[in-house]
Design an enzyme around this catalytic site. Structure first.
Site, short mmCIF file in Angstrom:
data_model
loop_
_atom_site.label_atom_id
_atom_site.label_comp_id
_atom_site.label_asym_id
_atom_site.label_seq_id
_atom_site.Cartn_x
_atom_site.Cartn_y
_atom_site.Cartn_z
NE ARG A 31 -43.67 13.37 -30.18
CZ ARG A 31 -45.23 13.08 -30.81
NH1 ARG A 31 -46.13 14.19 -30.48
NH2 ARG A 31 -45.07 12.18 -31.93
CE LYS B 131 -28.62 12.29 -13.86
NZ LYS B 131 -27.28 11.68 -12.64
CD GLU C 46 -27.24 9.98 -2.07
OE1 GLU C 46 -26.68 10.26 -3.01
OE2 GLU C 46 -27.64 8.71 -2.60
CE LYS D 202 -29.26 16.57 -8.27
NZ LYS D 202 -29.60 14.93 -7.83
CD GLU E 241 -24.32 12.40 -14.82
OE1 GLU E 241 -25.08 12.42 -14.18
OE2 GLU E 241 -23.29 11.15 -14.99
NE ARG F 211 -27.37 15.58 -12.63
CZ ARG F 211 -28.20 16.45 -12.94
NH1 ARG F 211 -28.82 16.75 -13.83
NH2 ARG F 211 -29.60 15.47 -11.97
CG ASN G 161 -22.62 10.16 -10.57
OD1 ASN G 161 -23.89 9.92 -10.10
ND2 ASN G 161 -22.01 10.28 -11.70
CG HIS H 85 -24.00 7.48 -6.21
ND1 HIS H 85 -23.37 8.06 -5.31
CD2 HIS H 85 -25.37 7.60 -6.46
CE1 HIS H 85 -24.37 8.67 -4.71
NE2 HIS H 85 -25.50 8.42 -5.05
CG HIS I 9 -24.56 2.45 -8.98
ND1 HIS I 9 -24.41 3.28 -9.12
CD2 HIS I 9 -26.04 3.41 -8.49
CE1 HIS I 9 -25.59 4.59 -9.25
NE2 HIS I 9 -26.04 3.67 -8.62
CG HIS J 107 -29.29 4.72 -3.28
ND1 HIS J 107 -28.44 4.37 -4.63
CD2 HIS J 107 -28.78 5.77 -3.53
CE1 HIS J 107 -27.80 5.45 -5.20
NE2 HIS J 107 -28.31 6.53 -4.50
N1 GLY Z 1 -28.37 11.86 -8.28
C1 GLY Z 1 -27.67 11.75 -9.25
C2 GLY Z 1 -28.12 13.08 -9.89
O1 GLY Z 1 -28.86 13.50 -9.77
O2 GLY Z 1 -27.00 13.60 -11.02
#
Ligand code: GLY
Length: 380
Positions: free
Chosen positions: A132, A154, A196, A239, A249, A253, A257, A260, A264, A278
């Protein structure tokens, strides 16, 4: 969000991600893997770590990391996972978890992720879910992971229904970005990661974009250590500010993207592989986002073309044709976008811009405008 003054070149830098009692540092500089033990030891309640490493990266840097940990009096277990996106599957996740549990780990065991975005996302998700939740440290070894995926918490793996659909937010305790390891990165991968970096300039740091365009970008790609540290630190600052404001998000946040949604869709259409990396998809996607912004009267067309010129100048693709796609592919790309995990009830929120460095979220973009853009871009 406002532009910031760039910091002076430094031999190393540290960026703080402010998240209350889950705040952490991102240490940036050449050779930091050799000092990893001294940085990680103070974070341990018990001197034991398990390193989960990308097999290719392990062969290059795994021994050095293990030595640094042992020298700091830390017992080290080492696990490797296959290189590449194929490692981000439920099967590999289950295998790593069973091997880890077989080692008799407990909640004081620190996991250390060594590798690019795939190893970091997978090991981070193992850390989020084993017993956990275990503490973990990210040691990202690609430009892309140093400026993006290793920062912000993430974690996740892929499902047969799509990428990153199984995951959790789980912040690392520390990120160690050793800029010297970028020297062993294939040039194409370095360039893809650079997309990026450009993204942060395009979102809300116009002065950073100016610096990249004026030679910072070329210096990063040519191996200039001070330029790399400066760019990685500035990207991580950008960031960290966004993540601190909106960790899960709910809003801002999603600005991360930029490029993206299109990117994507391009990756999905080209099979998520070597045909289009990517970062290459993000490069084309950012140009499309700025061109769409211009078509909708939000941004000057000159800004979209300025972005495209810079990305092309460093060797990144900027057109659908460079991804091998034509006008007939527009509808399939739109279909991929509607299935994006960030779409709600099939409606896509786009990151658009009022100019370079002025990105914002735009809901309710007319799909016909997107279709027209894709068709025209593919014809150009
Ligand atoms: N790569 C986008 C984020 O971390 O929100």
């Amino acid at each position: 969000m406002t532009a910031t003054t760039l910091t002076a070149p430094a031999a190393a830098d540290t960026v703080r991600v402010e998240l209350g009692d889950r705040s952490y540092d991102i240490a940036i500089g050449p050779g930091l893997i050799d000092g990893a033990g001294a940085r990680i030891a103070p974070l341990l309640t018990h001197p034991r770590v398990a390193v989960i490493a990308d097999a290719r990266v392990d062969a290059l840097h795994g021994e050095r990391l293990a030595d640094a940990l042992v020298q700091a009096g830390i017992a080290v277990e080492r696990l490797t996972v296959p290189s590449g996106e194929a490692a981000k599957t439920p099967a590999v996740y289950a295998e790593v978890m069973e091997r880890l549990l077989g080692l008799g780990i407990d909640r004081s065991t620190m996991l250390v992720a060594l590798g690019g975005g795939v190893a970091g996302d997978l090991a981070g998700f193992v850390a989020a879910t084993a017993l956990r939740g275990l503490p973990f440290v990210q040691v990202p070894t690609t430009l892309l992971s140093q400026v993006d995926s290793a920062v912000g918490g993430k974690t996740g793996i892929n499902s047969r229904h799509g990428k990153n659909l199984i995951g959790a937010f789980h912040q690392p305790r520390l990120v160690i970005a050793d800029t010297a390891v970028l020297d062993t990165l294939p040039a194409r991968e370095l360039r893809a990661g650079y997309a990026e970096v450009v993204k942060y300039g395009a979102i809300d740091r116009p002065a950073f974009f100016d610096w990249l365009e004026a030679g910072g970008g070329a210096a990063i790609l040519a191996g200039d250590s001070a330029a790399r540290i400066r760019a990685i630190a500035e990207s991580c600052r950008a960031k960290a500010a966004i993540v601190a404001a909106d960790e899960r998000e709910g809003g801002a946040r999603a600005l991360l993207n930029l490029g993206h949604t299109f990117g994507h869709a391009l990756e999905a259409e080209t099979g998520f592989g070597d045909r289009l990396l990517h970062g290459e998809g993000v490069a084309i996607g950012m140009v499309l986002a700025l061109r769409l912004s211009a078509r909708l009267g939000l941004a000057p067309a000159a800004d979209a073309e300025r972005l495209a010129r810079h990305l092309a100048a460093v060797g990144l693709p900027t057109t659908l044709a460079e991804a091998g796609l034509g006008p007939a592919d527009a509808d399939r790309l739109l279909g991929h976008m509607a299935k994006d995990k960030k779409a709600e009830a099939g409606r896509v929120t786009f990151v658009l811009a009022r100019g370079l460095g002025r990105a914002h979220l735009e809901r309710g973009v007319d799909p016909a405008a997107v279709r027209a853009l894709l068709t025209d871009d593919a014809r150009a």
